[in-house]
Design a protein around this motif. Structure first.
Motif, PDB file in Angstrom:
ATOM      1  N   VAL A   1       0.837  -1.208   0.000  1.00  0.00           N
ATOM      2  CA  VAL A   1       0.000   0.000   0.000  1.00  0.00           C
ATOM      3  C   VAL A   1       0.868   1.253   0.000  1.00  0.00           C
ATOM      4  O   VAL A   1       0.603   2.210  -0.738  1.00  0.00           O
ATOM      5  CB  VAL A   1      -0.962  -0.020   1.214  1.00  0.00           C
ATOM      6  CG1 VAL A   1      -1.607   1.333   1.442  1.00  0.00           C
ATOM      7  CG2 VAL A   1      -2.030  -1.073   1.014  1.00  0.00           C
ATOM      8  N   CYS A   2       1.923   1.242   0.810  1.00  0.00           N
ATOM      9  CA  CYS A   2       2.840   2.397   0.835  1.00  0.00           C
ATOM     10  C   CYS A   2       3.506   2.587  -0.522  1.00  0.00           C
ATOM     11  O   CYS A   2       3.609   3.722  -1.020  1.00  0.00           O
ATOM     12  CB  CYS A   2       3.888   2.227   1.929  1.00  0.00           C
ATOM     13  SG  CYS A   2       3.213   2.384   3.589  1.00  0.00           S
ATOM     14  N   ASN A   3       3.967   1.506  -1.143  1.00  0.00           N
ATOM     15  CA  ASN A   3       4.569   1.604  -2.475  1.00  0.00           C
ATOM     16  C   ASN A   3       3.581   2.153  -3.489  1.00  0.00           C
ATOM     17  O   ASN A   3       3.933   2.993  -4.323  1.00  0.00           O
ATOM     18  CB  ASN A   3       5.079   0.237  -2.942  1.00  0.00           C
ATOM     19  CG  ASN A   3       6.399  -0.128  -2.335  1.00  0.00           C
ATOM     20  OD1 ASN A   3       7.136   0.744  -1.889  1.00  0.00           O
ATOM     21  ND2 ASN A   3       6.712  -1.411  -2.305  1.00  0.00           N
ATOM     22  N   ALA A   4       2.341   1.686  -3.432  1.00  0.00           N
ATOM     23  CA  ALA A   4       1.321   2.163  -4.368  1.00  0.00           C
ATOM     24  C   ALA A   4       1.073   3.656  -4.179  1.00  0.00           C
ATOM     25  O   ALA A   4       0.970   4.404  -5.154  1.00  0.00           O
ATOM     26  CB  ALA A   4       0.034   1.373  -4.194  1.00  0.00           C
ATOM     27  N   LEU A   5       0.967   4.087  -2.928  1.00  0.00           N
ATOM     28  CA  LEU A   5       0.754   5.508  -2.663  1.00  0.00           C
ATOM     29  C   LEU A   5       1.916   6.358  -3.169  1.00  0.00           C
ATOM     30  O   LEU A   5       1.710   7.427  -3.751  1.00  0.00           O
ATOM     31  CB  LEU A   5       0.531   5.749  -1.171  1.00  0.00           C
ATOM     32  CG  LEU A   5      -0.810   5.268  -0.618  1.00  0.00           C
ATOM     33  CD1 LEU A   5      -0.848   5.437   0.892  1.00  0.00           C
ATOM     34  CD2 LEU A   5      -1.948   6.036  -1.271  1.00  0.00           C
ATOM     35  N   ILE A   6       3.131   5.891  -2.954  1.00  0.00           N
ATOM     36  CA  ILE A   6       4.306   6.625  -3.423  1.00  0.00           C
ATOM     37  C   ILE A   6       4.313   6.704  -4.948  1.00  0.00           C
ATOM     38  O   ILE A   6       4.533   7.777  -5.525  1.00  0.00           O
ATOM     39  CB  ILE A   6       5.601   5.979  -2.888  1.00  0.00           C
ATOM     40  CG1 ILE A   6       5.720   6.210  -1.384  1.00  0.00           C
ATOM     41  CG2 ILE A   6       6.827   6.514  -3.615  1.00  0.00           C
ATOM     42  CD1 ILE A   6       6.825   5.416  -0.726  1.00  0.00           C
ATOM     43  N   LEU A   7       4.062   5.589  -5.620  1.00  0.00           N
ATOM     44  CA  LEU A   7       4.084   5.585  -7.079  1.00  0.00           C
ATOM     45  C   LEU A   7       2.967   6.434  -7.683  1.00  0.00           C
ATOM     46  O   LEU A   7       3.186   7.172  -8.651  1.00  0.00           O
ATOM     47  CB  LEU A   7       3.995   4.145  -7.600  1.00  0.00           C
ATOM     48  CG  LEU A   7       5.240   3.297  -7.385  1.00  0.00           C
ATOM     49  CD1 LEU A   7       4.976   1.860  -7.811  1.00  0.00           C
ATOM     50  CD2 LEU A   7       6.415   3.866  -8.146  1.00  0.00           C
TER      51      LEU A   7
END
Length: 149
Positions: free
Chosen positions: A66-72
């Motif tokens: 989820v954190c990776n998705a938000l960053i991307l």
């Protein structure tokens, strides 16, 4: 909502889809193998310890995803806005007049007209970056008699 809008060759799209399906199949195979190994123990399934440890690990992986998705997504939106602003700045540029162009590059009397003619030009600059001399190169693609191409 499509964030990436690049056109892709059909072959490259097919390769992308196949590799994505292979990756998902590999993930599902690894998950099923891990769950089967956890449930098929010699003393019967022990549901209390291994499943909660696995769920804890899975929850950690999901939070990271989820954190990776938000960053991307944030980065893509930032680049999209930045690109839109850059395009607006580029569109607002004023065209140079012949006089200001000649002054900017220290062009001589006939240089600007010579630049507008089709062909290849060799431009010699002076020490300050101005145009010192312009020489026209004409390439001739004439075949010589007796020569086979």
């Amino acid at each position: 909502m499509k964030l990436v809008r690049t056109r892709q060759n059909v072959v490259m799209w097919i390769i992308d889809v196949v590799l994505t399906l292979v990756a998902w199949a590999g993930l599902l195979w690894l998950l099923s193998r891990g769950i089967n190994a956890m449930l098929e123990t010699h003393g019967g399934p022990r549901l209390e310890a291994p499943i909660f440890a696995a769920l804890n690990t899975l929850q950690t992986y999901l939070w990271i995803a989820v954190c990776n998705a938000l960053i991307l997504i944030s980065w893509a939106r930032y680049q999209q806005r930045r690109g839109r602003q850059f395009a607006q700045r580029r569109a607002a540029a004023n065209a140079l007049s012949d006089k200001s162009l000649s002054e900017s590059f220290n062009l001589g009397v006939g240089h600007l007209e010579q630049f507008r003619k089709p062909g290849v030009l060799l431009i010699h600059n002076d020490d300050e970056g101005g145009v010192e001399r312009v020489k026209s190169h004409v390439s001739r693609d004439v075949e010589r008699p007796g020569r086979l191409g």
